[in-house]
Motif scaffolding. Structure first.
Motif, PDB file in Angstrom:
ATOM      1  N   ALA A   1       3.917   3.172   9.906  1.00  0.00           N
ATOM      2  CA  ALA A   1       3.860   3.445   8.477  1.00  0.00           C
ATOM      3  C   ALA A   1       2.432   3.114   7.973  1.00  0.00           C
ATOM      4  O   ALA A   1       1.926   2.191   8.630  1.00  0.00           O
ATOM      5  CB  ALA A   1       4.995   2.656   7.922  1.00  0.00           C
ATOM      6  N   ARG A   2       2.089   3.381   6.867  1.00  0.00           N
ATOM      7  CA  ARG A   2       0.822   3.173   6.079  1.00  0.00           C
ATOM      8  C   ARG A   2       1.081   2.477   4.906  1.00  0.00           C
ATOM      9  O   ARG A   2       1.650   2.737   3.969  1.00  0.00           O
ATOM     10  CB  ARG A   2       0.077   4.416   5.965  1.00  0.00           C
ATOM     11  CG  ARG A   2      -1.367   4.354   5.474  1.00  0.00           C
ATOM     12  CD  ARG A   2      -1.673   5.417   4.256  1.00  0.00           C
ATOM     13  NE  ARG A   2      -2.954   5.321   3.718  1.00  0.00           N
ATOM     14  CZ  ARG A   2      -3.208   5.873   2.744  1.00  0.00           C
ATOM     15  NH1 ARG A   2      -2.380   7.124   2.391  1.00  0.00           N
ATOM     16  NH2 ARG A   2      -4.546   5.942   2.087  1.00  0.00           N
ATOM     17  N   LEU A   3      -0.067   1.473   4.909  1.00  0.00           N
ATOM     18  CA  LEU A   3      -0.413   0.825   3.496  1.00  0.00           C
ATOM     19  C   LEU A   3      -1.736   0.670   3.423  1.00  0.00           C
ATOM     20  O   LEU A   3      -2.583  -0.194   4.219  1.00  0.00           O
ATOM     21  CB  LEU A   3       0.287  -0.526   3.586  1.00  0.00           C
ATOM     22  CG  LEU A   3       0.099  -1.226   2.036  1.00  0.00           C
ATOM     23  CD1 LEU A   3       0.800  -0.378   0.916  1.00  0.00           C
ATOM     24  CD2 LEU A   3       0.866  -2.515   1.818  1.00  0.00           C
ATOM     25  N   GLY A   4      -2.516   1.261   2.394  1.00  0.00           N
ATOM     26  CA  GLY A   4      -4.055   1.494   2.379  1.00  0.00           C
ATOM     27  C   GLY A   4      -4.679   2.037   3.564  1.00  0.00           C
ATOM     28  O   GLY A   4      -4.504   2.610   3.998  1.00  0.00           O
ATOM     29  N   ASN A   5      -5.627   0.893   3.898  1.00  0.00           N
ATOM     30  CA  ASN A   5      -6.312   1.413   5.056  1.00  0.00           C
ATOM     31  C   ASN A   5      -5.824   0.770   6.401  1.00  0.00           C
ATOM     32  O   ASN A   5      -6.747   0.675   7.239  1.00  0.00           O
ATOM     33  CB  ASN A   5      -7.820   0.941   4.874  1.00  0.00           C
ATOM     34  CG  ASN A   5      -7.809  -0.676   4.700  1.00  0.00           C
ATOM     35  OD1 ASN A   5      -7.077  -1.348   4.800  1.00  0.00           O
ATOM     36  ND2 ASN A   5      -9.063  -1.074   4.534  1.00  0.00           N
ATOM     37  N   ARG A   6      -4.678   0.378   6.389  1.00  0.00           N
ATOM     38  CA  ARG A   6      -4.109   0.064   7.733  1.00  0.00           C
ATOM     39  C   ARG A   6      -2.883   1.000   7.964  1.00  0.00           C
ATOM     40  O   ARG A   6      -2.031   1.468   7.468  1.00  0.00           O
ATOM     41  CB  ARG A   6      -3.571  -1.463   7.577  1.00  0.00           C
ATOM     42  CG  ARG A   6      -4.746  -2.437   7.565  1.00  0.00           C
ATOM     43  CD  ARG A   6      -4.198  -3.789   7.735  1.00  0.00           C
ATOM     44  NE  ARG A   6      -5.327  -4.647   7.774  1.00  0.00           N
ATOM     45  CZ  ARG A   6      -5.201  -6.052   7.715  1.00  0.00           C
ATOM     46  NH1 ARG A   6      -3.688  -6.667   7.625  1.00  0.00           N
ATOM     47  NH2 ARG A   6      -6.099  -7.069   7.914  1.00  0.00           N
ATOM     48  N   LEU A   7      -2.659   0.701   9.494  1.00  0.00           N
ATOM     49  CA  LEU A   7      -1.447   1.326   9.996  1.00  0.00           C
ATOM     50  C   LEU A   7      -0.478   0.574  10.748  1.00  0.00           C
ATOM     51  O   LEU A   7      -1.394  -0.114  11.440  1.00  0.00           O
ATOM     52  CB  LEU A   7      -1.949   2.551  11.065  1.00  0.00           C
ATOM     53  CG  LEU A   7      -0.890   3.734  11.561  1.00  0.00           C
ATOM     54  CD1 LEU A   7      -0.601   4.602  10.357  1.00  0.00           C
ATOM     55  CD2 LEU A   7      -1.719   4.389  12.794  1.00  0.00           C
ATOM     56  N   TYR A   8       0.609   0.422  10.351  1.00  0.00           N
ATOM     57  CA  TYR A   8       1.527  -0.480  11.105  1.00  0.00           C
ATOM     58  C   TYR A   8       2.445   0.123  11.854  1.00  0.00           C
ATOM     59  O   TYR A   8       3.341   1.033  11.390  1.00  0.00           O
ATOM     60  CB  TYR A   8       2.216  -1.355   9.795  1.00  0.00           C
ATOM     61  CG  TYR A   8       1.370  -1.882   9.122  1.00  0.00           C
ATOM     62  CD1 TYR A   8       1.332  -3.329   9.000  1.00  0.00           C
ATOM     63  CD2 TYR A   8       0.691  -1.480   7.927  1.00  0.00           C
ATOM     64  CE1 TYR A   8       0.621  -4.231   8.124  1.00  0.00           C
ATOM     65  CE2 TYR A   8      -0.072  -2.458   6.994  1.00  0.00           C
ATOM     66  CZ  TYR A   8      -0.104  -3.721   7.119  1.00  0.00           C
ATOM     67  OH  TYR A   8      -0.925  -4.544   6.279  1.00  0.00           O
ATOM     68  N   LEU A   9       2.648  -0.547  13.188  1.00  0.00           N
ATOM     69  CA  LEU A   9       3.515   0.158  14.190  1.00  0.00           C
ATOM     70  C   LEU A   9       4.287  -1.054  14.791  1.00  0.00           C
ATOM     71  O   LEU A   9       3.992  -2.178  15.024  1.00  0.00           O
ATOM     72  CB  LEU A   9       2.479   0.835  15.328  1.00  0.00           C
ATOM     73  CG  LEU A   9       1.641   1.845  14.937  1.00  0.00           C
ATOM     74  CD1 LEU A   9       0.166   1.160  14.756  1.00  0.00           C
ATOM     75  CD2 LEU A   9       1.699   2.873  15.857  1.00  0.00           C
ATOM     76  N   VAL A  10       5.750  -0.719  15.288  1.00  0.00           N
ATOM     77  CA  VAL A  10       6.534  -1.521  15.943  1.00  0.00           C
ATOM     78  C   VAL A  10       6.311  -1.248  17.524  1.00  0.00           C
ATOM     79  O   VAL A  10       6.344  -0.116  17.709  1.00  0.00           O
ATOM     80  CB  VAL A  10       8.002  -1.276  15.308  1.00  0.00           C
ATOM     81  CG1 VAL A  10       8.194  -1.936  14.064  1.00  0.00           C
ATOM     82  CG2 VAL A  10       8.413   0.073  15.486  1.00  0.00           C
TER      83      VAL A  10
END
Length: 335
Positions: free
Chosen positions: A304-313
């Motif tokens: 998932a994305r927020l701003g300039n970061r990608l978050y992964l589980v």
């Protein structure tokens, strides 16, 4: 999204051409419940502005031992929701601090795989092998709807498209959709669209996995994990057309999909890799632009994305799960 953990004999680093053997869905049955979530405070405004990517924001998010994360969703506010394959619980993490808490309690036999958060604070939850679809109100911390498709299969991932939420079934050539808004309106609320055309369904195990929309908003994109192919799907007819890949032979082990503009991020779980493709407007062609690698990846499944970061589980499918197994989510630059 979800591919069940392999046994401990599976090597941790298969080749790009390795198929997803042993990825049959775990025998989980969904028991949707919001018990224990009543003590949680109301969710902040879903449209609360956020300024992600500050150096002070954490890039590692520990999860409870034995949690077995699979899906992740982020809205406009700085909160991520993560679902558990172990019991179907949902956990919320503050991306500014890393602090987390359970907002939807799990139950024995429960599971939560794909997640998508709508602008109104409703979270759409794929239920894995149970075949269930749940809608959770993150502002009031309660379930608002539960659906049960009659087709046997593994309800895997979800995308919001038009006025409905669309779900893949990994064990059958069919897509489901339910109305957005969380309120059941009639017996035809749950609809099925069979996949046809050039779609390739494996006789057993996982086929359809992640799902997204095309840049022009006229169709859906579905990844077939074992074949490593991307398909453009007409939502009205279910007719699937193979998307031509340029610069890569396939996206085998493709799991979660995330589109940002005309860029499609494909999480290739057991390869510990995210490949980034540029799509033409109607997604007939996808050209490889770059790859994202990180030493902290441990079989990431969804992003998932927020701003300039990608978050992964990190689902850690190459590690035998126990109640003491540690899990986390990580953030990487979107690049």
């Amino acid at each position: 999204m979800s591919l069940t953990p392999s046994d401990s004999s599976r090597p941790a680093g298969p080749s790009r051409r390795a198929l997803l053997g042993g990825a049959a869905a775990a025998t989980l049955a969904l028991a949707a419940t919001a018990a224990g979530a009543g003590a949680a405070t109301a969710h902040p405004r879903a449209d609360r502005p956020a300024r992600p990517g500050r150096a002070s924001w954490p890039t590692d998010f520990p999860l409870p031992d034995g949690f077995r994360p699979e899906g992740i969703a982020i809205g406009n506010g700085p909160y991520a929701y993560m679902g558990s394959l172990a019991d179907g619980s949902i956990r919320r993490a503050d991306l500014r601090t890393g602090e987390g808490r359970t907002v939807l309690a799990g139950a024995t036999g429960g599971a939560a795989t794909g997640l998508k958060l709508d602008r109104d604070g409703l979270l759409y939850i794929s239920g894995g092998v149970s075949g269930s679809i749940r809608v959770f109100d993150t502002r009031r911390n309660r379930l608002t709807a539960t659906y049960q498709p009659t087709t046997v299969g593994f309800v895997n991932d979800v995308i919001l498209y038009g006025d409905r939420a669309w779900f893949t079934n990994s064990n059958a050539p069919v897509l489901y959709n339910v109305p957005r808004g969380g309120r059941r309106r009639g017996k035809d609320d749950l609809r099925s669209v069979p996949l046809g055309g050039e779609w390739e369904q494996a006789p057993t195990g996982i086929s359809a996995n992640g799902i997204e929309t095309t840049p022009d908003g006229r169709a859906l994109i579905v990844v077939n994990s074992p074949t490593g192919k991307l398909f453009r799907v007409d939502p009205k007819t279910g007719h699937a057309t193979n998307i031509t890949l340029k610069g890569a032979p396939d996206v085998v082990n493709g799991d979660g999909l995330l589109r940002v503009g005309d860029l499609l991020y494909v999480v290739q779980n057991r390869l510990n890799l995210v490949t980034v493709f540029q799509l033409d407007a109607d997604a007939r062609k996808a050209t490889l632009r770059r790859s994202i690698l990180d030493p902290r990846f441990d079989v990431p499944t969804t992003a998932a994305r927020l701003g300039n970061r990608l978050y992964l589980v990190n689902a850690r499918f190459t590690t035998t799960p126990t109640p003491e197994t540690t899990y986390n989510a990580v953030a990487v630059p979107l690049r």
